[in-house]
Design a protein around this motif. Structure first.
Motif, PDB file in Angstrom:
ATOM      1  N   GLN A 164       0.823  -1.199   0.000  1.00  0.00           N
ATOM      2  CA  GLN A 164       0.000   0.000   0.000  1.00  0.00           C
ATOM      3  C   GLN A 164       0.861   1.256   0.000  1.00  0.00           C
ATOM      4  OE1 GLN A 164      -3.144   0.077   2.917  1.00  0.00           O
ATOM      5  NE2 GLN A 164      -4.016   1.960   2.067  1.00  0.00           N
ATOM      6  N   ALA A 165       1.909   1.260   0.795  1.00  0.00           N
ATOM      7  CA  ALA A 165       2.808   2.420   0.843  1.00  0.00           C
ATOM      8  C   ALA A 165       3.522   2.597  -0.493  1.00  0.00           C
ATOM      9  CB  ALA A 165       3.816   2.258   1.973  1.00  0.00           C
ATOM     10  N   TYR A 166       3.986   1.499  -1.071  1.00  0.00           N
ATOM     11  CA  TYR A 166       4.650   1.560  -2.368  1.00  0.00           C
ATOM     12  C   TYR A 166       3.705   2.152  -3.416  1.00  0.00           C
ATOM     13  CZ  TYR A 166       6.486   0.124  -6.874  1.00  0.00           C
ATOM     14  OH  TYR A 166       6.908   0.119  -8.176  1.00  0.00           O
ATOM     15  N   THR A 167       2.486   1.643  -3.429  1.00  0.00           N
ATOM     16  CA  THR A 167       1.506   2.098  -4.415  1.00  0.00           C
ATOM     17  C   THR A 167       1.198   3.579  -4.242  1.00  0.00           C
ATOM     18  OG1 THR A 167       0.539  -0.112  -4.478  1.00  0.00           O
ATOM     19  CG2 THR A 167      -0.798   1.674  -5.365  1.00  0.00           C
ATOM     20  N   LYS A 168       1.108   4.026  -3.010  1.00  0.00           N
ATOM     21  CA  LYS A 168       0.829   5.441  -2.750  1.00  0.00           C
ATOM     22  C   LYS A 168       1.936   6.320  -3.337  1.00  0.00           C
ATOM     23  CE  LYS A 168      -0.743   8.456   0.922  1.00  0.00           C
ATOM     24  NZ  LYS A 168      -1.211   8.490   2.299  1.00  0.00           N
ATOM     25  N   GLU A 169       3.174   5.949  -3.101  1.00  0.00           N
ATOM     26  CA  GLU A 169       4.304   6.725  -3.638  1.00  0.00           C
ATOM     27  C   GLU A 169       4.382   6.613  -5.161  1.00  0.00           C
ATOM     28  OE1 GLU A 169       6.272   8.992  -2.149  1.00  0.00           O
ATOM     29  OE2 GLU A 169       4.841   8.645  -0.521  1.00  0.00           O
ATOM     30  N   GLU A 200      -2.769   9.935  -8.744  1.00  0.00           N
ATOM     31  CA  GLU A 200      -3.574   9.941  -7.524  1.00  0.00           C
ATOM     32  C   GLU A 200      -4.986  10.411  -7.834  1.00  0.00           C
ATOM     33  OE1 GLU A 200      -0.648  11.692  -4.237  1.00  0.00           O
ATOM     34  OE2 GLU A 200      -0.628  12.752  -6.161  1.00  0.00           O
ATOM     35  N   ILE A 201      -5.909  10.004  -6.989  1.00  0.00           N
ATOM     36  CA  ILE A 201      -7.261  10.543  -7.087  1.00  0.00           C
ATOM     37  C   ILE A 201      -7.206  11.977  -6.570  1.00  0.00           C
ATOM     38  CG2 ILE A 201      -9.631  10.353  -6.244  1.00  0.00           C
ATOM     39  CD1 ILE A 201      -9.203   7.295  -6.165  1.00  0.00           C
ATOM     40  N   ASN A 202      -7.775  12.883  -7.324  1.00  0.00           N
ATOM     41  CA  ASN A 202      -7.718  14.309  -7.015  1.00  0.00           C
ATOM     42  C   ASN A 202      -8.451  14.619  -5.710  1.00  0.00           C
ATOM     43  OD1 ASN A 202      -8.164  17.183  -7.062  1.00  0.00           O
ATOM     44  ND2 ASN A 202      -7.627  17.129  -9.227  1.00  0.00           N
ATOM     45  N   LYS A 203      -7.786  15.343  -4.810  1.00  0.00           N
ATOM     46  CA  LYS A 203      -8.371  15.724  -3.517  1.00  0.00           C
ATOM     47  C   LYS A 203      -8.608  17.229  -3.419  1.00  0.00           C
ATOM     48  CE  LYS A 203      -6.474  12.006  -0.692  1.00  0.00           C
ATOM     49  NZ  LYS A 203      -5.788  11.653   0.548  1.00  0.00           N
ATOM     50  N   GLU A 204      -8.445  17.933  -4.541  1.00  0.00           N
ATOM     51  CA  GLU A 204      -8.480  19.395  -4.521  1.00  0.00           C
ATOM     52  C   GLU A 204      -9.805  19.958  -4.005  1.00  0.00           C
ATOM     53  OE1 GLU A 204      -7.870  22.961  -7.727  1.00  0.00           O
ATOM     54  OE2 GLU A 204      -6.770  21.098  -8.033  1.00  0.00           O
ATOM     55  N   ARG A 250     -14.891  14.110  -7.155  1.00  0.00           N
ATOM     56  CA  ARG A 250     -15.998  13.330  -7.721  1.00  0.00           C
ATOM     57  C   ARG A 250     -15.635  12.845  -9.117  1.00  0.00           C
ATOM     58  NH1 ARG A 250     -20.712  14.410 -10.839  1.00  0.00           N
ATOM     59  NH2 ARG A 250     -22.413  13.031 -10.243  1.00  0.00           N
ATOM     60  N   GLU A 251     -15.143  13.723  -9.947  1.00  0.00           N
ATOM     61  CA  GLU A 251     -14.759  13.361 -11.309  1.00  0.00           C
ATOM     62  C   GLU A 251     -13.641  12.312 -11.310  1.00  0.00           C
ATOM     63  OE1 GLU A 251     -12.702  15.401 -15.239  1.00  0.00           O
ATOM     64  OE2 GLU A 251     -13.602  16.700 -13.732  1.00  0.00           O
ATOM     65  N   SER A 252     -12.657  12.501 -10.464  1.00  0.00           N
ATOM     66  CA  SER A 252     -11.525  11.592 -10.384  1.00  0.00           C
ATOM     67  C   SER A 252     -11.948  10.227  -9.838  1.00  0.00           C
ATOM     68  CB  SER A 252     -10.436  12.211  -9.507  1.00  0.00           C
ATOM     69  OG  SER A 252      -9.264  11.450  -9.554  1.00  0.00           O
ATOM     70  N   LEU A 253     -12.794  10.221  -8.828  1.00  0.00           N
ATOM     71  CA  LEU A 253     -13.292   8.961  -8.270  1.00  0.00           C
ATOM     72  C   LEU A 253     -14.088   8.177  -9.317  1.00  0.00           C
ATOM     73  CD1 LEU A 253     -14.343  10.196  -4.742  1.00  0.00           C
ATOM     74  CD2 LEU A 253     -12.698   8.357  -5.190  1.00  0.00           C
ATOM     75  N   ASN A 260      -6.028   4.270  -0.597  1.00  0.00           N
ATOM     76  CA  ASN A 260      -5.184   5.412  -0.246  1.00  0.00           C
ATOM     77  C   ASN A 260      -5.964   6.716  -0.232  1.00  0.00           C
ATOM     78  OD1 ASN A 260      -2.876   3.900   0.192  1.00  0.00           O
ATOM     79  ND2 ASN A 260      -2.229   4.028  -1.939  1.00  0.00           N
ATOM     80  N   TYR A 261      -6.858   6.893  -1.167  1.00  0.00           N
ATOM     81  CA  TYR A 261      -7.653   8.131  -1.200  1.00  0.00           C
ATOM     82  C   TYR A 261      -8.455   8.284   0.093  1.00  0.00           C
ATOM     83  CZ  TYR A 261     -11.159  11.583  -2.365  1.00  0.00           C
ATOM     84  OH  TYR A 261     -11.977  12.685  -2.340  1.00  0.00           O
ATOM     85  N   PHE A 262      -9.069   7.202   0.536  1.00  0.00           N
ATOM     86  CA  PHE A 262      -9.915   7.254   1.732  1.00  0.00           C
ATOM     87  C   PHE A 262      -9.128   7.009   3.023  1.00  0.00           C
ATOM     88  CE2 PHE A 262     -13.125   6.464  -1.569  1.00  0.00           C
ATOM     89  CZ  PHE A 262     -14.026   7.472  -1.248  1.00  0.00           C
ATOM     90  N   ASP A 263      -7.806   6.921   2.915  1.00  0.00           N
ATOM     91  CA  ASP A 263      -6.944   6.677   4.082  1.00  0.00           C
ATOM     92  C   ASP A 263      -7.398   5.453   4.881  1.00  0.00           C
ATOM     93  OD1 ASP A 263      -5.178   8.839   3.609  1.00  0.00           O
ATOM     94  OD2 ASP A 263      -6.658  10.228   4.456  1.00  0.00           O
TER      95      ASP A 263
END
Length: 122
Positions: free
Chosen positions: A5-10, A18-22, A28-31, A97-100
């Motif tokens: 999971q950590a590898y994938t996040k990096e 990454e899924i956009n968190k802006e 919503r669009e990214s998800l 990773n997006y949802f921690d």
């Protein structure tokens, strides 16, 4: 699983995947986009299974025993289905990773829940 999971996040950060968190609209669009990509990869797993079943039938028609034919068919798709499953896993990890969410904790909690339901039904 934690290392994966950590590898994938990096990796996703490095690649800009990454899924956009802006904000809500971009998240919503990214998800939704990543969900569509995940379902596409799941369909590609199904395609590999179909290939294995078709190859099995073909080998049986050529005179090979069904079990032997299926073993050969599985071996012939092994590399490609592995790639498609890896793609699926990468998208799933992106959601974790997006949802921690800790993948390992989530997985074991769910398996324990299922075991509990199964034991209750017996």
């Amino acid at each position: 699983m934690k290392e994966l999971q950590a590898y994938t996040k990096e990796y996703q950060k490095e690649m800009g995947w990454e899924i956009n968190k802006e904000n809500y609209a971009k998240s919503r669009e990214s998800l939704l986009n990543n969900y569509l990509l995940l379902t596409t990869e799941v369909a590609e797993v199904a395609e590999e299974l179909r290939n294995a079943f078709n190859l099995t039938q073909m080998k049986v028609k050529e005179g090979m025993g069904e079990e032997e034919a299926f073993v050969a068919a599985k071996e012939s798709i092994k590399k490609d289905i592995g790639k498609e499953l890896a793609d699926c896993l990468a998208y799933l990890l992106k959601f974790y990773n997006y949802f921690d969410i800790d993948l390992e904790d989530s997985f074991y909690e769910k398996m324990q829940e299922v075991r509990g339901r199964r034991n209750k039904d017996l």
